[in-house]
Design an enzyme around this catalytic site. Structure first.
Site, short mmCIF file in Angstrom:
data_model
loop_
_atom_site.label_atom_id
_atom_site.label_comp_id
_atom_site.label_asym_id
_atom_site.label_seq_id
_atom_site.Cartn_x
_atom_site.Cartn_y
_atom_site.Cartn_z
CB THR A 20 -1.11 0.07 1.43
OG1 THR A 20 -1.77 -1.25 1.26
CG2 THR A 20 -1.81 1.33 1.36
CB SER A 62 -2.75 -10.11 -1.07
OG SER A 62 -2.85 -9.33 -2.26
CB THR A 94 -0.24 -4.06 6.11
OG1 THR A 94 -1.52 -4.10 5.32
CG2 THR A 94 0.52 -2.50 6.10
CG ASP A 95 -2.95 -7.73 2.72
OD1 ASP A 95 -3.31 -6.85 3.53
OD2 ASP A 95 -3.60 -7.91 1.53
#
Length: 371
Positions: A20, A62, A94-95
């Protein structure tokens, strides 16, 4: 890119991997496409810090694969081969940040810090948290030592081990549900409140020398299959058995409570272990340790079947521990040796001794002196 300050500056390498913090609007949603230089340009540099950027790859996290993570692991080790480097900051989505951070930490034997950070709001947004997180990460990476791999997010410093994403959208995205934060950063100070304890680091696996960021397609870079299977009401051994049939060499069973399932699942675990499959048991409960309390398919029976309990590690990091075991020399075909190594990684210290006042050999006092 390199920014130069006065002599004596701390030299930090920023490894950009996407996420992100590097994501821009694509017409229907956000995707990582900003370069590390673009991301760095949004953040001020802490005083006395110079930065060099390595654009390793640029993906939404992801889509992170073990090939990506191993390529990053090798890059970290190669970067630290230069004695002039004082620390590394990794920008990451962050995933799956918790998985990458833990894999790096299991293999990190250098006193110099590796700090992972990212953002919850995309690149270039007016209220973006990426610039502040990157500034804080650079501050930490230029200040501490002997703390292993760290996660810095929203003014908090976390040890890699046990730290997971606990908020889907909020700025305070990460915490260790079973332990206190490691420290905090802000107002030109880094305060380390405790010293993390870690298992003896593993050597760099041979697979890290073969992995390349482009090895992302199915079968492009064959690695041991490690499956995650979750127990629930009406849960049965079907998915666990299917994972074994598909060639899984490791399985993480996400049990209920303190590590409980059913007699049928315990029997399936015993069958898997008899076939040389490593089985680790974690829980779907957010916080607390696993414990051998119940029979009838509970942790008592799962351990008797040959599974190992993961302490306070949850599914994603437990899977990394199993994968790291299989990639290490101890995972080269000797079940007893593999089990012993996995037990060491899972039983590795998860509690920490309180620090005196601040932590790290260049901790808050050193930062405050420059502030």
């Amino acid at each position: 890119m390199k920014r130069t300050n006065d002599g004596g500056a701390r030299r930090i390498v920023v490894i950009s991997t996407g996420g992100t913090i590097a994501s821009r609007w694509q017409g229907t949603g956000y995707a990582a496409d900003a370069s590390g230089n673009d991301v760095l340009a949004t953040a001020p540099l802490p005083e006395g810090v110079t930065v060099e950027v390595v654009d390793l790859f640029n993906v939404n996290s992801s889509r992170m694969t073990a090939a990506h993570q191993l390529a990053l692991l090798r890059t970290v080790h190669e970067t630290f081969a230069d004695p002039g480097v004082d620390g590394i900051v990794i920008t990451h989505g962050t995933d799956t940040l918790e998985e990458t951070a833990f894999l790096l930490d299991l293999h990190h034997s250098d006193s110099r810090p590796v700090v992972l950070t990212g953002a919850q709001r995309p690149f270039g947004t007016g209220d973006g948290d990426g610039p502040g997180n990157l500034y804080d990460a650079l501050q930490v990476a230029s200040t501490v030592s002997d703390l292993g791999v760290l996660v810095v997010f929203d003014g908090r410093v976390h040890a890699a081990r046990g730290t997971v994403k606990t908020q889907t959208l909020a700025a305070d995205a990460f915490s260790d549900p079973s332990a206190e934060r490691l420290g905090r950063v802000g107002f030109s100070r880094v305060d380390i409140e405790r010293q993390p304890e870690r298992p003896t680091p593993l050597p760099l696996p041979a697979a890290a020398y073969k992995a390349a960021p482009g090895d992302t397609g199915p079968g492009a870079f064959p690695l041991p299959r490690v499956a995650v299977v979750t127990h629930h009401s009406d849960g049965d051994p079907f998915l666990l058995n299917a994972a074994v049939a598909a060639g899984a060499r490791g399985i993480v069973l996400v049990a209920t409570g303190a590590g409980n399932a059913t007699p049928e699942i315990a029997a399936a675990v015993a069958d898997a272990v008899a076939q040389g499959v490593l089985v680790a048991v974690t829980t779907r409960v957010p916080a607390g340790p696993l414990a051998e309390i119940y029979t009838g398919g509970g942790a008592v029976d799962l351990v008797a079947a040959g599974a190992l309990l993961t302490g306070t590690l949850r599914a994603a990091q437990a899977r990394i521990a199993v994968l790291a075991t299989l990639l290490a020399e101890g995972g080269s075909g000797d079940p007893a040796r593999s089990t012993a190594l996995l037990r060491r990684l899972l039983d590795g210290p998860v509690r920490a001794e309180p620090a005196l006042a601040t932590g790290g050999s260049r901790s808050a006092s050193a930062v405050a002196a420059r502030a």
